[in-house]
Design a protein around this motif. Sequence first.
Motif, PDB file in Angstrom:
ATOM      1  N   TYR A  47       0.785  -1.236   0.000  1.00  0.00           N
ATOM      2  CA  TYR A  47       0.000   0.000   0.000  1.00  0.00           C
ATOM      3  C   TYR A  47       0.816   1.284   0.000  1.00  0.00           C
ATOM      4  O   TYR A  47       0.254   2.369   0.116  1.00  0.00           O
ATOM      5  CB  TYR A  47      -0.956  -0.009   1.201  1.00  0.00           C
ATOM      6  N   SER A  50      -0.333   4.122  -2.313  1.00  0.00           N
ATOM      7  CA  SER A  50      -1.645   3.765  -2.865  1.00  0.00           C
ATOM      8  C   SER A  50      -2.728   4.717  -2.368  1.00  0.00           C
ATOM      9  O   SER A  50      -2.711   5.161  -1.217  1.00  0.00           O
ATOM     10  CB  SER A  50      -2.020   2.334  -2.473  1.00  0.00           C
ATOM     11  N   SER A  51      -3.661   5.018  -3.261  1.00  0.00           N
ATOM     12  CA  SER A  51      -4.796   5.865  -2.920  1.00  0.00           C
ATOM     13  C   SER A  51      -5.869   5.658  -3.979  1.00  0.00           C
ATOM     14  O   SER A  51      -5.559   5.318  -5.126  1.00  0.00           O
ATOM     15  CB  SER A  51      -4.391   7.340  -2.870  1.00  0.00           C
ATOM     16  N   SER A  57      -2.457   1.776  -8.253  1.00  0.00           N
ATOM     17  CA  SER A  57      -2.535   1.489  -6.819  1.00  0.00           C
ATOM     18  C   SER A  57      -3.150   0.120  -6.577  1.00  0.00           C
ATOM     19  O   SER A  57      -4.121  -0.270  -7.237  1.00  0.00           O
ATOM     20  CB  SER A  57      -3.381   2.545  -6.101  1.00  0.00           C
TER      21      SER A  57
END
Length: 282
Positions: A47, A50-51, A57
């Motif tokens: 992660y 990541s978004s 992501s």
Amino acid sequence: MKRRNLARDLYIGLAIGFIALRLLDIRPWDQSVDAYAYWSTRDGVLYEGSSVGVLGSYLYSPAFAHLLIPLTWLAWAVFNAIWTGLNCALLWYLAGRWSLLALLFLPIPLEIVSGNVHLIYAYVAVAGLRWPVLWTIPLITKVTPGIGLLWFAVRREWRNLAIALGATAAIVIVSFALDQAAWREWIALLLASDQAPTATPGWYVPVPLLPRLVVAAILVVWGALTDRPWVLPIAMACALPLVWLNGLAVLAGLAPWWRQRAAERRGDEPGRATGVPSSQQA
């Protein structure tokens, strides 16, 4: 018959050609942004950066990454070819000889190119009525499309519901034992996610998740009470955390029911080679 064979042969030839381009890592056909996000979990860093809405992501649970470990050991080109082959095979399972025509529905070719899980969801919406363990897949990926499990609850199919939830729980428990930190990171990511990725290129439905979940639940309950399983892919598409254009590929799950009705009008054996579970045939 020749027309049917021609459509089949053209689709199979197109699929094999595209898979070969993936396997040979030929640009730009080697690009598959979502499949690459799954493959990149091989380094164990799930992660970082990541978004929601950030291309590339990885946003699913650690459990899905753990299930993919045997595939992520492979070289990228091999993984990409296998994942593309899976999507092409699922489309054929759902649409049969109409698969070539189905490629005119833009979300479907976009889905095959990007390598997301929406065609897998379409398959779950159909085959999950026969094999409830398949509902594990939406539950450990995007989570909310698992609302289709209301089907079993409303119809009091407790064994099927127990299989789906039990298999999911078993996978989650093992995954949590393997990497508790990743689970904490994933939960924190979900809680911090912005559901309006306005800076990300691509079309999506600008409707919040909660009202869509309500609509999806109503659809599943209505479908279960009136014996209309074809509502499941519609409800699952509605329940996606974000409905991107390629997310509408879940609607490929309608194809087997359409094929069944067409076969019945022709006087063919009900449900023959349509992918519709025998327990759901009219």
